[in-house]
Design a protein around this motif. Structure first.
Motif, PDB file in Angstrom:
ATOM      1  N   VAL A 108       0.854  -1.190  -0.132  1.00 29.96           N
ATOM      2  CA  VAL A 108      -0.120  -0.089   0.113  1.00 29.96           C
ATOM      3  C   VAL A 108       0.822   1.115   0.093  1.00 29.96           C
ATOM      4  N   ASP A 109       0.440   2.323  -0.151  1.00 25.83           N
ATOM      5  CA  ASP A 109       0.846   3.667  -0.070  1.00 25.83           C
ATOM      6  C   ASP A 109       0.737   4.069   1.407  1.00 25.83           C
ATOM      7  N   MET A 110       1.865   4.746   1.790  1.00 23.31           N
ATOM      8  CA  MET A 110       1.733   5.014   3.384  1.00 23.31           C
ATOM      9  C   MET A 110       2.248   6.517   3.524  1.00 23.31           C
ATOM     10  N   VAL A 111       1.679   7.591   3.924  1.00 19.50           N
ATOM     11  CA  VAL A 111       1.751   8.971   3.860  1.00 19.50           C
ATOM     12  C   VAL A 111       1.916   9.196   5.385  1.00 19.50           C
TER      13      VAL A 111
ATOM     14  N   VAL B 217      -0.642   7.033   7.268  1.00 24.03           N
ATOM     15  CA  VAL B 217      -2.049   6.931   6.644  1.00 24.03           C
ATOM     16  C   VAL B 217      -1.606   5.967   5.423  1.00 24.03           C
ATOM     17  N   ILE B 218      -2.670   4.805   5.291  1.00 27.91           N
ATOM     18  CA  ILE B 218      -2.762   4.001   4.196  1.00 27.91           C
ATOM     19  C   ILE B 218      -3.626   4.149   3.496  1.00 27.91           C
ATOM     20  N   LEU B 219      -3.193   4.102   2.079  1.00 27.53           N
ATOM     21  CA  LEU B 219      -4.026   4.154   0.785  1.00 27.53           C
ATOM     22  C   LEU B 219      -3.791   2.979  -0.171  1.00 27.53           C
ATOM     23  N   ALA B 220      -4.409   2.845  -1.233  1.00 32.11           N
ATOM     24  CA  ALA B 220      -4.248   1.876  -2.161  1.00 32.11           C
ATOM     25  C   ALA B 220      -2.798   2.191  -2.918  1.00 32.11           C
ATOM     26  N   LYS B 221      -1.979   1.319  -3.112  1.00 34.61           N
ATOM     27  CA  LYS B 221      -0.717   1.254  -3.848  1.00 34.61           C
ATOM     28  C   LYS B 221      -0.945   2.211  -4.944  1.00 34.61           C
ATOM     29  N   ASP B 222      -0.013   3.306  -5.084  1.00 31.44           N
ATOM     30  CA  ASP B 222      -0.080   4.089  -6.101  1.00 31.44           C
ATOM     31  C   ASP B 222      -1.355   5.014  -6.490  1.00 31.44           C
TER      32      ASP B 222
ATOM     33  N   GLN C 198      -1.322  13.659   1.173  1.00 34.17           N
ATOM     34  CA  GLN C 198       0.048  14.287   1.761  1.00 34.17           C
ATOM     35  C   GLN C 198       0.018  15.751   1.744  1.00 34.17           C
ATOM     36  N   GLY C 199      -0.577  16.477   0.588  1.00 35.45           N
ATOM     37  CA  GLY C 199      -0.762  17.921   0.730  1.00 35.45           C
ATOM     38  C   GLY C 199      -1.499  18.314   1.680  1.00 35.45           C
ATOM     39  N   ALA C 200      -2.565  17.716   2.125  1.00 33.59           N
ATOM     40  CA  ALA C 200      -3.604  18.089   3.176  1.00 33.59           C
ATOM     41  C   ALA C 200      -2.827  18.106   4.688  1.00 33.59           C
ATOM     42  N   ILE C 201      -2.120  17.003   4.808  1.00 34.48           N
ATOM     43  CA  ILE C 201      -1.340  16.891   6.072  1.00 34.48           C
ATOM     44  C   ILE C 201      -0.570  18.039   6.144  1.00 34.48           C
TER      45      ILE C 201
ATOM     46  N   GLU D 156       5.515  12.783   4.157  1.00 36.94           N
ATOM     47  CA  GLU D 156       5.930  12.077   3.207  1.00 36.94           C
ATOM     48  C   GLU D 156       5.505  10.977   2.605  1.00 36.94           C
ATOM     49  N   ILE D 157       5.497  10.470   1.226  1.00 34.14           N
ATOM     50  CA  ILE D 157       4.804   9.382   0.747  1.00 34.14           C
ATOM     51  C   ILE D 157       5.850   8.195   0.503  1.00 34.14           C
ATOM     52  N   ASN D 158       5.554   7.134   1.386  1.00 30.50           N
ATOM     53  CA  ASN D 158       6.530   5.998   1.259  1.00 30.50           C
ATOM     54  C   ASN D 158       8.049   6.290   1.536  1.00 30.50           C
ATOM     55  N   PRO D 159       8.346   6.959   2.937  1.00 30.33           N
ATOM     56  CA  PRO D 159       9.700   7.299   2.820  1.00 30.33           C
ATOM     57  C   PRO D 159      10.502   6.033   3.469  1.00 30.33           C
TER      58      PRO D 159
END
Length: 313
Positions: free
Chosen positions: A146-149, A263-268, A276-279, A306-309
């Motif tokens: 998943v994506d992680m922000v 925060v977890i979101l669907a991959k890509d 990320q911008g909202a945070i 950050e996204i997926n650091p």
């Protein structure tokens, strides 16, 4: 919590019976807190002001989500103060306030739904939820799914009964009865690190790779009741448990292994950049600090989302 949940660690529900005589929260109180019995910590009820939508960020939201107007958020609501249910069954906590504000920045509303911790990532992958906010530690293993922000930093802490009657040392839990929530970083730590180290040292291992519970509330109860001798969990969860148990527990040693929550979101997902911008925008306008201050977790504040650091390091 560490491999937090490498799970992360789970919250302590406000209505849980944490002692032989349960610590029940009552609804009577001032405008800023609700009072509790048995010396338990009050639940903050401070309202967080609604934030205005950011047109540039809202433009990043996929059309199908805009038309629906909401973000469905999966959360394991047993992990106070990050996400849990109050005495009326309402889902509250630091992650909840932040999730609501993120949605507002994007011109949406947040719909938090209770879920088992280990069910959230599959729920994201099946599009049951658009977001997962449940104190997930960002790891490379998770980023493969998943994506992680990122939005917060937490470490692992330990607690024992007041006075540490068993004279337990944090750096030597070999042979001790240790309570953890299943699927967390702390559970993995016992299995992958602590017990192998005990074996190498010729010492007895932690039984069963830890006394594992589905709910963080049961982890705390097992320590208070004497079933277990020590509990491991994310640092904000331990801090909250100490308050909720009215002085029956104390922290053992220092917090260690700090790592970011994501925060977890669907991959890509095209939504990842918007979140990320909202945070980052909430950090800039002060809402982020207000939320963390409200829940007493400002020590975990970070300055950049950050996204997926984890995969970049």
């Amino acid at each position: 919590m560490p491999a937090a949940r490498t799970p992360r660690l789970r919250p302590i529900a406000a209505t849980a019976a944490l002692a032989a005589g349960s610590l029940l929260l009552t609804a009577c109180g001032s405008s800023s807190t609700s009072t509790t019995t048995s010396g338990a910590a009050p639940i903050p009820t401070q309202a967080i002001a609604a934030v205005q939508a950011d047109p540039a960020l809202a433009a990043l939201v996929p059309a199908e989500l805009k038309s629906g107007g909401k973000l469905v958020v999966g959360s394991d609501t047993s992990y106070a103060p990050n996400e849990f249910k109050d005495e009326k069954g309402k889902i509250v906590g630091m992650d909840v306030d932040l999730g609501v504000a993120i949605a507002q920045k994007l011109g949406l509303t947040a719909d938090f739904q209770s879920a088992g911790f280990t069910d959230i990532i599959p729920g994201i992958q099946s599009n049951k939820y658009q977001l997962g906010m449940s104190s997930f530690t960002d790891t490379t293993e998770r980023e493969e799914q998943v994506d992680m922000v990122t939005y917060f930093s937490a470490g692992t802490s330990a607690a024992v009964k007041k006075g540490n009657p068993d004279k337990i040392a944090l750096d030597d839990l070999c042979g001790k009865k240790v309570a953890v929530q299943d699927g967390t970083t702390q559970a993995d730590e016992i299995k992958d690190t602590r017990n192998p180290d005990c074996t190498k040292a010729g010492k007895p291992t932690i039984p069963n790779d830890g006394d594992r519970f589905a709910l963080q509330t049961d982890v705390a109860q097992s320590l208070v009741s004497g079933r277990d001798q020590v509990m491991l969990a994310d640092s904000p969860v331990i801090d909250y448990a100490l308050k909720q148990t009215g002085g029956q527990l104390e922290k053992l040693g220092d917090t260690y292994g700090a790592a970011p929550y994501g925060v977890i979101l669907a991959k890509d997902s095209p939504l990842s950049k918007a979140v990320q911008g909202a945070i980052q925008s909430l950090m800039a306008d002060g809402t982020y600090k207000t939320i963390l201050d409200k829940w007493g977790v400002s020590a975990g504040a970070i300055s950049t989302s950050e996204i997926n650091p984890a995969g970049k390091s």
